[in-house]
Design an enzyme around this catalytic site. Structure first.
Site, short mmCIF file in Angstrom:
data_model
loop_
_atom_site.label_atom_id
_atom_site.label_comp_id
_atom_site.label_asym_id
_atom_site.label_seq_id
_atom_site.Cartn_x
_atom_site.Cartn_y
_atom_site.Cartn_z
N ASN A 151 0.80 -1.23 0.00
CA ASN A 151 0.00 0.00 0.00
C ASN A 151 0.83 1.28 0.00
O ASN A 151 0.35 2.33 -0.38
CB ASN A 151 -0.96 0.01 1.19
N THR A 237 -25.31 -9.78 12.86
CA THR A 237 -26.30 -9.59 11.80
C THR A 237 -25.64 -9.07 10.52
O THR A 237 -24.88 -8.11 10.56
CB THR A 237 -27.39 -8.60 12.25
N CYS A 325 0.15 4.81 6.96
CA CYS A 325 -0.88 4.26 7.82
C CYS A 325 -0.79 4.76 9.24
O CYS A 325 -1.68 4.54 10.05
CB CYS A 325 -0.89 2.74 7.75
C1 LIG Z 1 -6.45 -0.43 3.69
C2 LIG Z 1 -5.67 -1.67 3.86
C3 LIG Z 1 -6.00 -2.59 4.86
C4 LIG Z 1 -7.10 -2.31 5.87
O1 LIG Z 1 -8.35 -2.39 5.27
P1 LIG Z 1 -9.65 -1.88 6.09
O2 LIG Z 1 -10.77 -2.45 5.29
O3 LIG Z 1 -9.60 -0.40 6.05
O4 LIG Z 1 -9.59 -2.45 7.44
C5 LIG Z 1 -5.27 -3.74 4.94
N1 LIG Z 1 -4.28 -4.00 4.08
C6 LIG Z 1 -3.92 -3.15 3.11
C7 LIG Z 1 -2.83 -3.50 2.19
C8 LIG Z 1 -4.62 -1.95 2.97
O5 LIG Z 1 -4.25 -1.11 2.01
#
Ligand SMILES: *Cc1c(COP(=O)(O)O)cnc(C)c1O
Length: 397
Positions: A151, A237, A325
């Protein structure tokens, strides 16, 4: 002022078609999918239709898809749930140093609970070293978890090769494919993936919904105790509108991946080339080709990333810094550290993540602003040219 959003790796706007499909499930079709009456059955049908779309998007069977609150939950569940389910066989897990915090923190917690975790190094491009992977697998290894695409720096791992090694050694393979869905073709059967995490809000779907794919026959500890939703593995749910939106988002994202990626990569490459040639002391992080089509991670020498981020923000441009992050915190990025980036460059790293709707004229405006702002920032920079001296060699690919 027209604002330009280049932070699509953090989250994306919801697609209008996705939103339109979700709407009826907030009010008209409000039944609980677990209820047996017609209200429930109608909601259940929509949930199962969405599950089938998601399964199709990654080439699995709908029964292998479990809805979660997002990729964070899917990663927590996959790693913890598989580690414990296979604990009788062994207590060793392998991951990498550049995973998302939801993987790394889960692994750290498991270490406290008695598991052994190996955090694989990556090379300067961010690729996991396959020779090291082969070397560290032992008879106690039960799980390998390596992200499909990073990411922060956009590096796309050689997932097929990692999956092959896992299979050969009889070890489970999980991948966090959150950034890869819609960017590269993923077929879990063909590729030999046992578990995969994904999230809707990174692909123009709603926030708060994701899924874990778990290959049939793989045992896992249940994630949540309560009702019998998700085959009695993840109680709570079912959130029908979010599930419906997620299904549509996956359908749209996995349609025409190749032409979309090609088009986006061209704009990305133009952006990279212009920045690297027009602004001195710049370095591209990650690999120049094997990278996400929308990712541009660049380090600007003699610049403080946070200052650059705020000045770009004033110019209407949204980006994120190297500490993506953990933004808000000044802790340096574990990913940039793992690729061996000079600490003075880590500070000056900006991640731009484009979308299918980013235009060339937007990119031109961004480049223009970057040139102007960086010139200003460098005039007052406490970081010297000598400190970033190694930048050229770092940049040569
Ligand atoms: C955004 C992201 C996550 C977390 O996803 P969420 O749905 O926001 O919890 C995990 N791994 C990667 C590589 C991401 O880019």
């Amino acid at each position: 002022m027209n604002k330009i959003y280049l932070d699509n790796a953090a989250t994306t706007p919801i697609n209008s078609e996705v939103l339109a499909e979700m709407m009826p499930y907030f009010d008209s079709v409000y039944g609980n999918p677990s209820s047996l009456h017609s209200f429930g059955r109608e909601a259940k049908a929509a949930v199962e239709k969405a599950r089938a779309k998601i399964a199709k998007g990654i080439g699995c069977n709908p029964s292998e898809i479990y809805f979660t609150s997002g990729a964070t939950e899917a990663n927590n569940w996959a790693i913890r749930g598989l580690a414990y389910a296979y604990a009788k066989r062994g207590n060793h897990i392998i991951t990498s140093k550049i995973e998302h915090p939801s993987v790394l923190e889960t692994c750290k917690q498991l270490e406290k609970e008695g598991f052994k975790v190996t955090y694989l190094d990556v090379d300067k491009f961010g690729f996991v070293r396959l020779d090291q992977l082969l070397h560290v697998i032992d008879k106690n290894t039960t799980l390998i978890s390596i992200m499909s695409a990073n990411n922060e720096i956009g590096t796309i791992q050689n997932i097929q090769a990692i999956a092959n090694i896992a299979k050969e050694k009889g070890v489970l393979f999980h991948t966090d494919a959150t950034q890869a869905i819609g960017a590269i073709n993923i077929d879990v059967v063909e590729m030999g993936i046992d578990a995969l995490s994904m999230s809707a809000h990174k692909i123009n779907g709603p926030k708060g919904i994701g899924a874990l794919y778990l290959k049939k026959g793989t045992v896992i500890q249940k994630f949540m105790n309560g009702g019998e939703q998700e085959k009695n593995m993840r109680a709570g749910t079912t959130n029908t509108p979010l599930v419906v939106g997620f299904g549509k988002a996956v359908e749209l994202a996995t349609m025409d991946i190749i032409p979309n990626a090609k088009k986006l990569s061209m704009l990305r490459n133009y952006f990279i080339k212009e920045v690297l040639t027009r602004i001195e002391l710049t370095n591209l992080n990650g690999h120049s080709i094997q990278r996400l089509p929308n990712n541009v991670s660049i380090s600007f020498g003699m610049v403080e990333g946070e200052s650059l981020l705020f000045m770009l923000d004033m110019a209407g441009i949204a980006v994120s810094t190297g500490s993506a992050c953990a933004s808000g915190s000044l802790e340096e990025s574990h990913v940039l550290k793992a690729i061996g980036l000079n600490p003075d460059l880590v500070q000056g790293t900006i991640r731009f993540t484009l979308s299918k709707s980013t235009t060339k004229s937007e990119i031109d405006y961004v480049i223009e602003q970057l040139e102007k702002i960086i010139k200003q920032l460098r005039k007052v920079s406490p970081i010297t040219r000598a400190q970033v001296g190694k930048i050229k060699s770092q940049g040569e690919k």
